[in-house]
Design an enzyme around this catalytic site. Structure first.
Site, mmCIF file in Angstrom:
data_model
loop_
_atom_site.group_PDB
_atom_site.id
_atom_site.type_symbol
_atom_site.label_atom_id
_atom_site.label_comp_id
_atom_site.label_asym_id
_atom_site.label_seq_id
_atom_site.Cartn_x
_atom_site.Cartn_y
_atom_site.Cartn_z
ATOM 1 N N SER A 1 0.821 -1.214 0.000
ATOM 2 C CA SER A 1 0.000 0.000 0.000
ATOM 3 C C SER A 1 0.848 1.254 0.000
ATOM 4 O O SER A 1 1.968 1.274 0.508
ATOM 5 C CB SER A 1 -0.917 0.009 1.223
ATOM 6 O OG SER A 1 -0.261 0.595 2.316
ATOM 7 N N CYS A 2 0.300 2.300 -0.634
ATOM 8 C CA CYS A 2 0.917 3.624 -0.550
ATOM 9 C C CYS A 2 -0.191 4.653 -0.681
ATOM 10 O O CYS A 2 -1.367 4.333 -0.524
ATOM 11 C CB CYS A 2 1.997 3.811 -1.617
ATOM 12 S SG CYS A 2 1.382 3.958 -3.294
ATOM 13 N N GLY A 3 0.140 5.869 -1.009
ATOM 14 C CA GLY A 3 -0.866 6.926 -1.066
ATOM 15 C C GLY A 3 -1.848 6.766 -2.209
ATOM 16 O O GLY A 3 -3.022 7.104 -2.085
ATOM 17 N N ALA B 1 -3.516 3.430 1.029
ATOM 18 C CA ALA B 1 -3.416 3.253 2.476
ATOM 19 C C ALA B 1 -4.801 3.183 3.109
ATOM 20 O O ALA B 1 -5.062 2.384 4.006
ATOM 21 C CB ALA B 1 -2.602 4.393 3.076
#
Lengths: 468, 93
Positions: free
Chosen positions: B8-10, B41
């Protein structure tokens, strides 16, 4: 130099960015020491990504252009600038003649400024070099002067190192990310606006202590406004109702209802598929960005440097997420009511966390203040986006994205709402070399004051003040 | 059975792609059958079911009930080998 560039440019124009960018990436990856097989695969996948992005933009275009025209004809609402979103803006920026050069140019700027000890940031976020290419592409679109466009991209790269240095202590403290800075165009641009507004809000009784609970906002707004697919569907249906309402009587209920729902599903598809395509582009850039990182880190070893990263790493923060969720309906409302606005907000509704990420440290994570500052940024942004739309549409054509004759113009929130490319367009596009030099001089003056008063500047951006 | 790793990231576009590709490569080299799923996220909750590990380049703010590893090293390049070791050790469990 110029005749060399002109000759290359003729070759690029003939082949188009779908072919040229892969070739450039392949050669550049080899130069940086990537294995031929890996370099070849990543080069081809970049071409594939461009074709995918073009397909999805075509789908978006076919859907929105028709309804935008119907809205003008049937409801008198003129919104003929379409928000294609930052993923498309990034692909356009990399695909222009300026974009082909931006990676080596921005790396060179970074190496020189590090060597001169003017910056502490080692920008390894090669992907986000597209912001510099975007600014340069607008100058190139306005002037037709490729050297000037590349020079503008170089100055934009330097400006971002300055902003990254300035905001680094704030980022490191607020987000708990030691050693990191954020040289990201969409996020750093409005820190300078957020600081005075925050000081002003400090003086307004009632507003001064107002805050909101991020979790409650996320529960209420998250399922709708936090999901681009659902937003695409809803926006499609609303636009369809406005544009095609009159056809219920003329074309029949079922046919019109079906048309409106199809528009909704098409726009939901764009929201899901466009980011996937850009993720493919990213995959192709990985070997380059890793090789560039190693190349740069070798040259900066033994120094105290900040590693410059994408602001995507900040987006998990609850205050940032919840404030951006509230900004989605605000932005949609503004796109309808702002006088003179012709831009139809659509693909970039998920970008607001990036726009306000660095207002987090300035406001100490106050959700209400981030919403107020975000709203002001969006209002300013709409007018910048309208102003940049013609140049951005030209840049898209230069990058080989084909829009039908007589079609609407394009814009986006990232970086269409950002003052940096706008300033380059006005100065570089309007005054040529004099404008770009003027920009550089102004930047140098601010940089000088920052270097003289580093602690005060960094505290103003939300960094820990001395004695904290 | 293949192990599932949530990355996950932004945005689920840029930084998580870097981490996901690195994890896939490292697991292949270590002989672990792995499937990566990229998400934002804020969406992790929807992806946790059936997953074995979360690697994130941003922040996880709740207890997902499965191990969480910080993937910032994939972006900075500093300490990357150590994070890969940690991921492989967790997946071999």
């Amino acid at each position: 130099m110029d005749s060399f560039l002109v000759g290359l440019k003729a070759l690029f124009d003939t082949l188009g960015s779908t072919v040229m960018l892969p070739i450039i990436i392949f050669v550049f990856a080899l130069v940086l020491g990537t294995k031929p097989g890996k370099a070849f695969r990543s080069a081809v996948i970049i071409g594939v990504a461009f074709i995918g992005i073009n397909l999805i933009i075509g789908l978006m275009w076919g859907s929105i252009d028709g309804v935008a025209k119907a809205m003008v004809a049937n409801a008198g609402i003129e919104r003929d600038i379409i928000d294609v979103g930052w993923p498309a803006a990034a692909a356009i920026a990399f695909g222009t003649d300026v974009g082909l050069w931006v990676i080596p140019v921005a790396l060179l700027v970074n190496i020189v400024l590090l060597a001169l000890r003017l910056t502490k940031t080692l920008n390894v976020d090669v992907w986000n070099f597209w912001h510099f290419a975007f600014a340069g592409s607008l100058v190139y679109a306005a002037t037709g002067n490729l050297t000037l466009g590349i020079a503008s991209a170089a100055v934009a790269a330097a400006l971002m190192l300055f902003f990254a240095d300035w905001t680094a202590p704030a980022v490191q403290d607020f987000y708990n990310l030691p050693g990191i800075s954020i040289p990201h165009g969409t996020s750093t641009a409005y820190v300078a606006l957020a600081i005075p507004i925050n000081l002003l809000l400090d003086r307004i009784p009632g507003l001064k202590d107002l805050d909101a609970d991020p979790d409650a906002i996320e529960r209420r707004f998250g399922p709708t406004f936090g999901d681009p697919m659902v937003m695409g569907l809803i926006i499609g249906i609303i636009l369809g109702l406005i544009g095609y309402f009159g056809e219920f009587a003329s074309a029949g209920f079922i046919a019109t209802f079906g048309k409106i729902l199809l528009l909704g599903v098409n726009l939901a598809a764009v929201m899901v598929l466009l980011p996937r395509m850009v993720s493919i582009l990213m995959e192709g850039l990985i070997p380059i960005s890793e090789a560039a990182r190693e190349f740069m880190q070798k040259r900066a070893s033994g120094r105290e440097v900040y590693i410059g990263l994408d602001s995507a790493i900040l987006i998990g923060h609850p205050a940032v997420i919840s404030a951006s969720l509230v900004l989605v309906p605000i932005a949609i409302l503004l796109s309808i009511i702002l006088p003179g606005n012709r831009m139809l907000l659509f693909a970039d509704l998920a970008i607001f966390p990036f726009v306000i990420a660095l207002t987090g440290p300035v406001t100490k994570g106050n959700v209400v203040r981030m919403i107020i500052i975000g709203t002001l940024i969006i209002i300013v942004g709409f007018y910048l986006g309208n102003a940049m739309a013609p140049a951005m549409t030209d840049a898209a054509a230069n990058a080989g994205f084909a829009f039908p004759e007589g079609a609407s113009q394009i814009s986006s929130v990232g970086d269409g709402f950002i003052w940096i490319p706008w300033a380059f367009m006005v100065l570089g596009g309007g005054l040529g070399w004099i404008g770009v030099i003027l920009f550089t001089v102004v930047m140098a003056v601010f940089w000088y004051f920052y270097k003289k008063n580093t602690a005060a500047w960094e505290a103003a951006a939300g960094g820990p003040a001395a004695g904290d | 059975m293949a192990k599932t790793v949530i990355v996950s990231c932004g945005t689920a576009i840029a930084t998580s792609t870097v981490a996901a590709k690195a994890i896939e490569e490292a697991c292949k080299a270590a002989g672990i059958d792995v499937v990566t799923k990229q998400c934002k996220a804020a969406e992790i909750k929807n992806f946790v079911d059936g997953a074995d590990l979360i690697v994130t380049t941003s922040q996880v703010r709740f207890d997902p009930g499965i191990p969480v590893i910080n993937g910032l090293a994939f972006l900075t390049g500093i300490g990357k080998d150590k994070v890969i070791e940690e991921i492989i050790a967790t997946l071999k469990g």
